[in-house]
Design a protein around this motif. Sequence first.
Motif, PDB file in Angstrom:
ATOM      1  N   ALA A  56       0.831  -1.213   0.000  1.00 53.46           N
ATOM      2  CA  ALA A  56       0.000   0.000   0.000  1.00 53.46           C
ATOM      3  C   ALA A  56       0.858   1.253   0.000  1.00 53.46           C
ATOM      4  N   LEU A  57       1.862   1.291   0.864  1.00 53.55           N
ATOM      5  CA  LEU A  57       2.738   2.461   0.939  1.00 53.55           C
ATOM      6  C   LEU A  57       3.565   2.618  -0.340  1.00 53.55           C
ATOM      7  N   GLY A  58       4.065   1.512  -0.878  1.00 59.26           N
ATOM      8  CA  GLY A  58       4.824   1.559  -2.130  1.00 59.26           C
ATOM      9  C   GLY A  58       3.970   2.073  -3.275  1.00 59.26           C
ATOM     10  N   ALA A  59       2.722   1.621  -3.333  1.00 58.89           N
ATOM     11  CA  ALA A  59       1.811   2.068  -4.399  1.00 58.89           C
ATOM     12  C   ALA A  59       1.517   3.562  -4.277  1.00 58.89           C
ATOM     13  N   LEU A  60       1.303   4.022  -3.064  1.00 63.69           N
ATOM     14  CA  LEU A  60       1.005   5.442  -2.852  1.00 63.69           C
ATOM     15  C   LEU A  60       2.192   6.333  -3.232  1.00 63.69           C
ATOM     16  N   LEU A  61       3.403   5.867  -2.985  1.00 61.31           N
ATOM     17  CA  LEU A  61       4.587   6.711  -3.174  1.00 61.31           C
ATOM     18  C   LEU A  61       5.340   6.458  -4.477  1.00 61.31           C
ATOM     19  N   HIS A  62       4.926   5.483  -5.281  1.00 60.03           N
ATOM     20  CA  HIS A  62       5.765   5.060  -6.403  1.00 60.03           C
ATOM     21  C   HIS A  62       6.069   6.173  -7.405  1.00 60.03           C
ATOM     22  N   ASP A  63       5.164   7.119  -7.611  1.00 62.58           N
ATOM     23  CA  ASP A  63       5.386   8.213  -8.569  1.00 62.58           C
ATOM     24  C   ASP A  63       5.562   9.567  -7.893  1.00 62.58           C
ATOM     25  N   ILE A  64       5.973   9.578  -6.645  1.00 60.37           N
ATOM     26  CA  ILE A  64       6.058  10.830  -5.895  1.00 60.37           C
ATOM     27  C   ILE A  64       7.005  11.833  -6.540  1.00 60.37           C
ATOM     28  N   ALA A  65       8.059  11.372  -7.186  1.00 63.45           N
ATOM     29  CA  ALA A  65       8.986  12.307  -7.844  1.00 63.45           C
ATOM     30  C   ALA A  65       8.313  13.006  -9.023  1.00 63.45           C
ATOM     31  N   LEU A  66       7.437  12.311  -9.737  1.00 69.82           N
ATOM     32  CA  LEU A  66       6.692  12.950 -10.826  1.00 69.82           C
ATOM     33  C   LEU A  66       5.681  13.948 -10.256  1.00 69.82           C
ATOM     34  N   ILE A  67       5.002  13.539  -9.211  1.00 69.04           N
ATOM     35  CA  ILE A  67       3.987  14.393  -8.598  1.00 69.04           C
ATOM     36  C   ILE A  67       4.615  15.667  -8.039  1.00 69.04           C
ATOM     37  N   GLY A  71      13.356  16.059 -10.683  1.00 67.50           N
ATOM     38  CA  GLY A  71      14.124  15.300 -11.665  1.00 67.50           C
ATOM     39  C   GLY A  71      13.343  15.015 -12.930  1.00 67.50           C
ATOM     40  N   THR A  72      13.837  14.037 -13.676  1.00 69.36           N
ATOM     41  CA  THR A  72      13.238  13.684 -14.960  1.00 69.36           C
ATOM     42  C   THR A  72      12.352  12.451 -14.816  1.00 69.36           C
ATOM     43  N   ARG A  73      11.468  12.265 -15.796  1.00 63.82           N
ATOM     44  CA  ARG A  73      10.618  11.076 -15.835  1.00 63.82           C
ATOM     45  C   ARG A  73      11.482   9.815 -15.870  1.00 63.82           C
ATOM     46  N   LYS A  74      12.556   9.863 -16.644  1.00 67.84           N
ATOM     47  CA  LYS A  74      13.449   8.708 -16.798  1.00 67.84           C
ATOM     48  C   LYS A  74      14.020   8.252 -15.451  1.00 67.84           C
ATOM     49  N   ASP A  75      14.269   9.198 -14.559  1.00 69.02           N
ATOM     50  CA  ASP A  75      14.876   8.884 -13.258  1.00 69.02           C
ATOM     51  C   ASP A  75      13.893   8.988 -12.095  1.00 69.02           C
ATOM     52  N   HIS A  76      12.595   8.974 -12.377  1.00 63.51           N
ATOM     53  CA  HIS A  76      11.648   9.223 -11.288  1.00 63.51           C
ATOM     54  C   HIS A  76      11.654   8.122 -10.221  1.00 63.51           C
ATOM     55  N   HIS A  77      12.061   6.923 -10.581  1.00 55.86           N
ATOM     56  CA  HIS A  77      12.150   5.857  -9.580  1.00 55.86           C
ATOM     57  C   HIS A  77      13.309   6.120  -8.600  1.00 55.86           C
ATOM     58  N   LEU A  78      14.413   6.653  -9.110  1.00 52.85           N
ATOM     59  CA  LEU A  78      15.567   6.979  -8.258  1.00 52.85           C
ATOM     60  C   LEU A  78      15.244   8.163  -7.344  1.00 52.85           C
ATOM     61  N   ASN A  79      14.700   9.220  -7.942  1.00 55.47           N
ATOM     62  CA  ASN A  79      14.336  10.399  -7.156  1.00 55.47           C
ATOM     63  C   ASN A  79      13.186  10.085  -6.209  1.00 55.47           C
ATOM     64  N   LEU A 106      11.684   2.095  -5.804  1.00 51.63           N
ATOM     65  CA  LEU A 106      12.850   1.998  -6.681  1.00 51.63           C
ATOM     66  C   LEU A 106      12.622   1.027  -7.837  1.00 51.63           C
ATOM     67  N   ASN A 107      11.965  -0.080  -7.577  1.00 50.55           N
ATOM     68  CA  ASN A 107      11.855  -1.151  -8.573  1.00 50.55           C
ATOM     69  C   ASN A 107      10.484  -1.265  -9.221  1.00 50.55           C
ATOM     70  N   HIS A 108       9.704  -0.172  -9.227  1.00 50.86           N
ATOM     71  CA  HIS A 108       8.337  -0.260  -9.740  1.00 50.86           C
ATOM     72  C   HIS A 108       8.231  -0.200 -11.263  1.00 50.86           C
ATOM     73  N   ARG A 109       9.303   0.056 -11.966  1.00 49.47           N
ATOM     74  CA  ARG A 109       9.203   0.298 -13.405  1.00 49.47           C
ATOM     75  C   ARG A 109       9.085  -0.963 -14.239  1.00 49.47           C
ATOM     76  N   SER A 110       9.505  -2.097 -13.699  1.00 50.19           N
ATOM     77  CA  SER A 110       9.361  -3.376 -14.401  1.00 50.19           C
ATOM     78  C   SER A 110       9.521  -4.511 -13.411  1.00 50.19           C
ATOM     79  N   SER A 111       8.721  -5.560 -13.586  1.00 48.72           N
ATOM     80  CA  SER A 111       8.840  -6.712 -12.689  1.00 48.72           C
ATOM     81  C   SER A 111      10.206  -7.377 -12.826  1.00 48.72           C
TER      82      SER A 111
END
Length: 198
Positions: A56-67, A71-79, A106-111
């Motif tokens: 639940a927490l990972g899902a809520l925060l996974h795109d927080i850098a975009l929101i 940084g950039t979309r490409k690095d949003h998982h790192l940021n 960090l690892n939400h971009r691909s299984s």
Amino acid sequence: MDNLIEKIKEYVMEECRKYKEASEDHYDFWNEHIRYVYKEAVDLAKKYGADETVVALGALLHDIALIEKVGTRKDHHLNGKILSDEILDRFSCPQDLKDRVLGCVLNHRSSKYATNIEEICVCDADCLAHLDNIPMLFNSAFNQHGVSLNEVRDWMSDSFEHDYNDLSDRTKEAFLDRYNTIKSVVLGDMQESKTSQY
């Protein structure tokens, strides 16, 4: 931990509200994407026996850098991992729980990058959310990628295939019929139309 989930949910919803007010197209990040990811992730956690709090927490925060436009979309998982670390500290999240949530972000971009079932749930939910809300993909095609109307079908097909290929094998198998139905409804008989002569 339910209290922590609710506090993070409120925080993310507020950040989404700010994003909507500040963005040119008034994109509603919460209603167009995050809530879908949250629902799918929690459902997958129940189905796969994963830790629902972590998911639940990972899902809520996974795109927080975009929101929060860091940084950039490409690095949003790192940021996103960096921002999530700070946010979870603010809400006194225990270190062991925080570490697992940060892995989901960090690892939400691909299984393919997932190291445990919780990360798979968040990643798969992110992909499924794109297919749960097809109009959001049209918005993305037009506003973020500058795709013309004539190119939308091909762009959508590529997006569907990319998201499907990023799912874990277990979710791919469970989702295959729904995936084929979505492709058929949204894209029509695309393959035939691509190869037919006028």
